[in-house]
Design a protein around this motif. Structure first.
Motif, PDB file in Angstrom:
ATOM      1  N   GLU A 191     -93.717  43.484  47.525  1.00 53.40           N
ATOM      2  CA  GLU A 191     -92.759  44.177  46.403  1.00 53.40           C
ATOM      3  C   GLU A 191     -93.856  44.955  45.541  1.00 53.40           C
ATOM      4  OE1 GLU A 191     -89.841  40.232  45.214  1.00 53.40           O
ATOM      5  OE2 GLU A 191     -92.165  40.019  44.543  1.00 53.40           O
ATOM      6  N   ILE A 192     -93.362  46.001  44.907  1.00 57.65           N
ATOM      7  CA  ILE A 192     -94.168  46.994  44.223  1.00 57.65           C
ATOM      8  C   ILE A 192     -94.801  46.486  43.037  1.00 57.65           C
ATOM      9  CG2 ILE A 192     -93.075  48.972  45.584  1.00 57.65           C
ATOM     10  CD1 ILE A 192     -91.586  49.407  43.009  1.00 57.65           C
ATOM     11  N   PRO A 193     -95.851  46.651  42.492  1.00 58.80           N
ATOM     12  CA  PRO A 193     -96.115  46.579  41.006  1.00 58.80           C
ATOM     13  C   PRO A 193     -95.177  47.383  40.311  1.00 58.80           C
ATOM     14  CG  PRO A 193     -97.816  46.984  42.438  1.00 58.80           C
ATOM     15  CD  PRO A 193     -96.804  47.474  43.086  1.00 58.80           C
ATOM     16  N   THR A 194     -95.253  46.830  38.836  1.00 58.80           N
ATOM     17  CA  THR A 194     -94.463  47.745  38.110  1.00 58.80           C
ATOM     18  C   THR A 194     -94.792  49.311  38.186  1.00 58.80           C
ATOM     19  OG1 THR A 194     -94.427  45.813  36.414  1.00 58.80           O
ATOM     20  CG2 THR A 194     -94.059  47.850  35.587  1.00 58.80           C
ATOM     21  N   PRO A 195     -93.861  50.248  38.122  1.00 57.27           N
ATOM     22  CA  PRO A 195     -94.470  51.454  38.482  1.00 57.27           C
ATOM     23  C   PRO A 195     -95.059  52.133  36.987  1.00 57.27           C
ATOM     24  CG  PRO A 195     -92.157  51.290  39.042  1.00 57.27           C
ATOM     25  CD  PRO A 195     -92.580  49.916  38.398  1.00 57.27           C
ATOM     26  N   VAL A 196     -96.024  53.045  37.300  1.00 56.55           N
ATOM     27  CA  VAL A 196     -96.601  53.853  36.377  1.00 56.55           C
ATOM     28  C   VAL A 196     -95.572  54.766  35.752  1.00 56.55           C
ATOM     29  CG1 VAL A 196     -98.438  55.144  35.492  1.00 56.55           C
ATOM     30  CG2 VAL A 196     -98.850  53.221  37.173  1.00 56.55           C
ATOM     31  N   VAL A 197     -95.102  54.776  34.560  1.00 56.69           N
ATOM     32  CA  VAL A 197     -94.223  55.809  34.475  1.00 56.69           C
ATOM     33  C   VAL A 197     -94.542  56.885  33.545  1.00 56.69           C
ATOM     34  CG1 VAL A 197     -91.793  56.202  32.819  1.00 56.69           C
ATOM     35  CG2 VAL A 197     -92.317  53.882  34.069  1.00 56.69           C
ATOM     36  N   PRO A 198     -94.555  58.214  33.830  1.00 57.63           N
ATOM     37  CA  PRO A 198     -94.997  59.218  33.253  1.00 57.63           C
ATOM     38  C   PRO A 198     -94.586  59.402  31.648  1.00 57.63           C
ATOM     39  CG  PRO A 198     -93.970  59.950  35.111  1.00 57.63           C
ATOM     40  CD  PRO A 198     -93.632  58.751  35.116  1.00 57.63           C
ATOM     41  N   GLU A 199     -95.471  59.797  30.589  1.00 57.68           N
ATOM     42  CA  GLU A 199     -94.989  59.847  29.354  1.00 57.68           C
ATOM     43  C   GLU A 199     -94.066  60.588  28.749  1.00 57.68           C
ATOM     44  OE1 GLU A 199     -98.592  60.343  26.938  1.00 57.68           O
ATOM     45  OE2 GLU A 199     -99.471  58.339  27.649  1.00 57.68           O
ATOM     46  N   ARG A 200     -93.666  61.710  29.770  1.00 53.89           N
ATOM     47  CA  ARG A 200     -92.753  62.768  29.552  1.00 53.89           C
ATOM     48  C   ARG A 200     -91.315  62.104  29.580  1.00 53.89           C
ATOM     49  NH1 ARG A 200     -94.091  66.539  34.465  1.00 53.89           N
ATOM     50  NH2 ARG A 200     -95.860  65.287  34.629  1.00 53.89           N
ATOM     51  N   PHE A 201     -91.163  60.953  30.138  1.00 55.44           N
ATOM     52  CA  PHE A 201     -89.866  60.391  30.373  1.00 55.44           C
ATOM     53  C   PHE A 201     -89.053  60.030  28.859  1.00 55.44           C
ATOM     54  CE2 PHE A 201     -89.826  58.627  35.156  1.00 55.44           C
ATOM     55  CZ  PHE A 201     -90.007  60.093  35.441  1.00 55.44           C
ATOM     56  N   SER A 202     -87.915  60.320  28.795  1.00 55.71           N
ATOM     57  CA  SER A 202     -87.371  60.076  27.455  1.00 55.71           C
ATOM     58  C   SER A 202     -87.140  58.539  27.435  1.00 55.71           C
ATOM     59  CB  SER A 202     -85.818  60.745  27.650  1.00 55.71           C
ATOM     60  OG  SER A 202     -84.978  60.034  26.693  1.00 55.71           O
ATOM     61  N   ARG A 203     -87.580  58.093  26.591  1.00 54.99           N
ATOM     62  CA  ARG A 203     -87.328  56.574  26.242  1.00 54.99           C
ATOM     63  C   ARG A 203     -85.667  56.208  26.125  1.00 54.99           C
ATOM     64  NH1 ARG A 203     -91.566  54.793  28.169  1.00 54.99           N
ATOM     65  NH2 ARG A 203     -91.699  56.754  28.619  1.00 54.99           N
ATOM     66  N   LYS A 204     -84.738  57.128  25.509  1.00 51.50           N
ATOM     67  CA  LYS A 204     -83.560  56.861  25.716  1.00 51.50           C
ATOM     68  C   LYS A 204     -82.956  56.684  26.995  1.00 51.50           C
ATOM     69  CE  LYS A 204     -79.084  58.911  23.893  1.00 51.50           C
ATOM     70  NZ  LYS A 204     -78.714  59.987  23.298  1.00 51.50           N
ATOM     71  N   LEU A 205     -83.615  57.594  27.895  1.00 51.86           N
ATOM     72  CA  LEU A 205     -82.795  57.683  29.322  1.00 51.86           C
ATOM     73  C   LEU A 205     -83.219  56.408  30.034  1.00 51.86           C
ATOM     74  CD1 LEU A 205     -81.472  59.485  31.714  1.00 51.86           C
ATOM     75  CD2 LEU A 205     -84.235  60.052  32.300  1.00 51.86           C
ATOM     76  N   LEU A 206     -84.464  55.763  29.539  1.00 53.96           N
ATOM     77  CA  LEU A 206     -84.963  54.541  30.324  1.00 53.96           C
ATOM     78  C   LEU A 206     -84.402  53.362  29.828  1.00 53.96           C
ATOM     79  CD1 LEU A 206     -88.876  55.463  30.661  1.00 53.96           C
ATOM     80  CD2 LEU A 206     -86.907  55.734  32.319  1.00 53.96           C
ATOM     81  N   ARG A 207     -83.634  53.448  28.750  1.00 58.07           N
ATOM     82  CA  ARG A 207     -83.139  52.207  28.109  1.00 58.07           C
ATOM     83  C   ARG A 207     -82.104  51.683  29.121  1.00 58.07           C
ATOM     84  NH1 ARG A 207     -81.032  53.814  23.201  1.00 58.07           N
ATOM     85  NH2 ARG A 207     -83.240  54.336  22.743  1.00 58.07           N
ATOM     86  N   GLY A 208     -82.185  50.308  29.579  1.00 55.24           N
ATOM     87  CA  GLY A 208     -81.289  49.781  30.406  1.00 55.24           C
ATOM     88  C   GLY A 208     -81.273  50.194  31.937  1.00 55.24           C
ATOM     89  N   VAL A 209     -82.347  50.814  32.250  1.00 58.97           N
ATOM     90  CA  VAL A 209     -82.438  51.625  33.465  1.00 58.97           C
ATOM     91  C   VAL A 209     -83.154  50.260  34.405  1.00 58.97           C
ATOM     92  CG1 VAL A 209     -84.153  52.832  35.031  1.00 58.97           C
ATOM     93  CG2 VAL A 209     -82.825  53.702  33.359  1.00 58.97           C
ATOM     94  N   GLY A 210     -82.487  50.280  35.627  1.00 57.27           N
ATOM     95  CA  GLY A 210     -83.149  49.094  36.578  1.00 57.27           C
ATOM     96  C   GLY A 210     -84.145  49.531  37.401  1.00 57.27           C
ATOM     97  N   HIS A 211     -84.465  48.385  38.412  1.00 59.26           N
ATOM     98  CA  HIS A 211     -85.428  48.614  39.290  1.00 59.26           C
ATOM     99  C   HIS A 211     -85.232  49.731  40.032  1.00 59.26           C
ATOM    100  CE1 HIS A 211     -89.194  47.398  40.964  1.00 59.26           C
ATOM    101  NE2 HIS A 211     -88.682  46.796  42.013  1.00 59.26           N
ATOM    102  N   SER A 212     -84.449  49.861  40.854  1.00 61.00           N
ATOM    103  CA  SER A 212     -84.016  50.935  41.918  1.00 61.00           C
ATOM    104  C   SER A 212     -84.111  52.402  40.996  1.00 61.00           C
ATOM    105  CB  SER A 212     -82.675  50.885  42.499  1.00 61.00           C
ATOM    106  OG  SER A 212     -82.598  49.658  43.204  1.00 61.00           O
ATOM    107  N   ALA A 213     -83.390  52.296  39.978  1.00 62.36           N
ATOM    108  CA  ALA A 213     -83.417  53.701  39.101  1.00 62.36           C
ATOM    109  C   ALA A 213     -84.745  53.995  38.725  1.00 62.36           C
ATOM    110  CB  ALA A 213     -82.482  53.434  37.893  1.00 62.36           C
ATOM    111  N   LEU A 214     -85.432  53.091  38.035  1.00 64.19           N
ATOM    112  CA  LEU A 214     -86.928  53.438  37.597  1.00 64.19           C
ATOM    113  C   LEU A 214     -87.771  53.926  38.588  1.00 64.19           C
ATOM    114  CD1 LEU A 214     -88.919  53.473  35.172  1.00 64.19           C
ATOM    115  CD2 LEU A 214     -89.501  51.215  35.702  1.00 64.19           C
ATOM    116  N   ALA A 215     -87.826  53.316  39.821  1.00 60.15           N
ATOM    117  CA  ALA A 215     -88.493  53.828  41.085  1.00 60.15           C
ATOM    118  C   ALA A 215     -87.900  55.160  41.522  1.00 60.15           C
ATOM    119  CB  ALA A 215     -88.303  52.945  42.222  1.00 60.15           C
ATOM    120  N   ALA A 216     -86.641  55.423  41.382  1.00 64.46           N
ATOM    121  CA  ALA A 216     -86.228  56.685  41.750  1.00 64.46           C
ATOM    122  C   ALA A 216     -86.828  57.668  41.057  1.00 64.46           C
ATOM    123  CB  ALA A 216     -84.555  56.729  41.616  1.00 64.46           C
TER     124      ALA A 216
END
Length: 399
Positions: A46-71
């Motif tokens: 299992e992968i560790p929690t992905p390091v998410v770029p700061e440029r990502f919209s917090r609104k976009l990430l709301r409710g995003v699942g594991h597959s979607a975040l990795a994508a």
């Protein structure tokens, strides 16, 4: 192919991933993610929690699942690597490889709202669909060209690359990103895959590091591994205009079906895919330097693939098994192994194959206990999926 991105249990990002591959790293152990734990223990990576770029919209990430975040994380790396920021958004496409890739998320959601269905979030009406990954990707990166999914079971990642190449070749887009989506399995899929005999047993429960052993006489099924990868496929003229340096050129591909619903593969189908890709590339088998096989560690699948490699005239090539390090990412596997191939070609070094103590065909050109320097001009990558689907890609090293 001018850009790539990857995340797996052994590393996030192409540099960390390549380093882990060449060291022969692994991250196998008991699966512990919620929705995946069952009375019967399962081994995987299992992968560790992905390091998410700061440029990502917090609104976009709301409710995003594991597959979607990795994508999203993987798409960002591939996007930046290919320098796509200035590309015409209407001339960029996205193909997501995978079907039913968010099964664990669905199980968790069903359990959470079983007794209060009236409170189910309306966003569930979008998030249960695989096309949600298309929506998230096109919104984050401003893509306005074609965006859709393709499903080919464990060949989905490579099938997405082939579909992206077709879109570019047709002139519909100048660039297309192919994503092998993270197959987020729940305990239900794990139980079923073990019952089918495709996934390994608990034989190595006390030594998870020994469980993933493609092409070894002591294999007993694949070991699941979370992963996600993406590559950017584009016209040579578009890449040259931006000064992008290609990892490799796709010279040929093929897709073959056995006409068989069952999970058992066939030598004829896999060999037909390889021959078709070589024919499209105009590439004699003797000029192939390296093969990255499907190599899951299944009892029948590995035997069939070895026979197909021989039948297609590739027995002379160097071969290693990426799944021995990463595990089997199912829908992501073909894309992950393509990225592994691109990085090895650029580094002129092949990663070792873990646990290949007694190869089922010792005469083939296995890369076993340590990395190996190996210049590669032409490589072939292979994938196969339930339902009798086989795919093959021919690659030529970038200029």
């Amino acid at each position: 192919m001018t850009g790539c991105g990857v995340i797996s249990a052994i590393g996030q990002g192409k540099e960390a991933f390549l380093g882990a591959l060449l060291r022969g790293d692994h991250s196998f152990g008991p699966l512990v993610r919620p929705g995946r734990v069952a009375a019967t223990a399962f081994i995987g990576a299992e992968i560790p929690t992905p390091v998410v770029p700061e440029r990502f919209s917090r609104k976009l990430l709301r409710g995003v699942g594991h597959s979607a975040l990795a994508a999203l994380v993987v798409l960002q790396e591939a996007w930046d690597d290919a320098q796509l920021a200035g590309a015409d958004p209407e001339r960029v496409g996205l193909v997501v490889g995978g079907s039913n890739v968010q099964q664990r998320e669905l199980v968790l959601r069903h359990e959470a709202y079983r007794d209060r269905p009236g409170y189910l979030p309306p966003t569930y009406g979008m998030s249960y669909l695989d096309t949600d990954l298309c929506g998230l990707g096109t919104e984050q990166f401003g893509i306005r060209g074609p965006a859709h999914t393709v499903g080919g079971a464990s060949a989905s990642g490579q099938l997405a690359v082939i579909e992206a190449a077709r879109l570019v070749r047709s002139g519909e887009v100048d660039a297309c990103i192919a994503l092998g989506a993270l197959a987020d399995l729940s305990h239900w899929e794990l139980r079923a895959l073990r019952a089918l005999g495709a996934m390994g047993s608990d034989r190595f429960a006390d030594r998870p590091d020994l469980a993933s052993r493609p092409f070894d006489a002591d294999r007993d099924g694949f070991v699941y591994g979370e992963a996600c990868a993406a590559v950017v496929v584009e016209r040579a003229t578009a890449a040259e205009a931006r000064g992008a340096h290609p990892y490799a050129v796709i010279t040929g591909w093929a897709v073959a079906a056995d006409g068989n619903r069952n999970p058992d593969p066939s030598v004829a189908g896999e060999a037909r895919a390889v021959r078709g890709a070589l024919a499209m590339a105009g590439l004699p088998p003797r000029r192939v330097d390296y093969v990255n096989p499907h190599g899951t560690g299944s009892g029948l699948g590995d035997e069939v693939e070895v026979a197909a490699i021989r039948a297609a005239g590739l027995a002379h090539a160097r071969i290693n098994a990426t799944k021995s390090l990463t595990g089997h990412g199912l829908s992501a596997a073909g894309a992950v192994e393509l990225v592994a191939t691109l990085l090895q070609m650029r580094a002129s070094t092949l990663h070792p194959t873990r646990n290949l103590d007694r190869p089922i065909d010792p005469a083939l050109g296995w890369v076993r206990g340590r990395p190996e320097r190996h210049g590669m001009t032409n490589a072939v990558t292979l994938s196969a999926g339930f339902g009798g689907l086989s795919t093959a890609l021919c690659l030529r090293a970038g200029a």
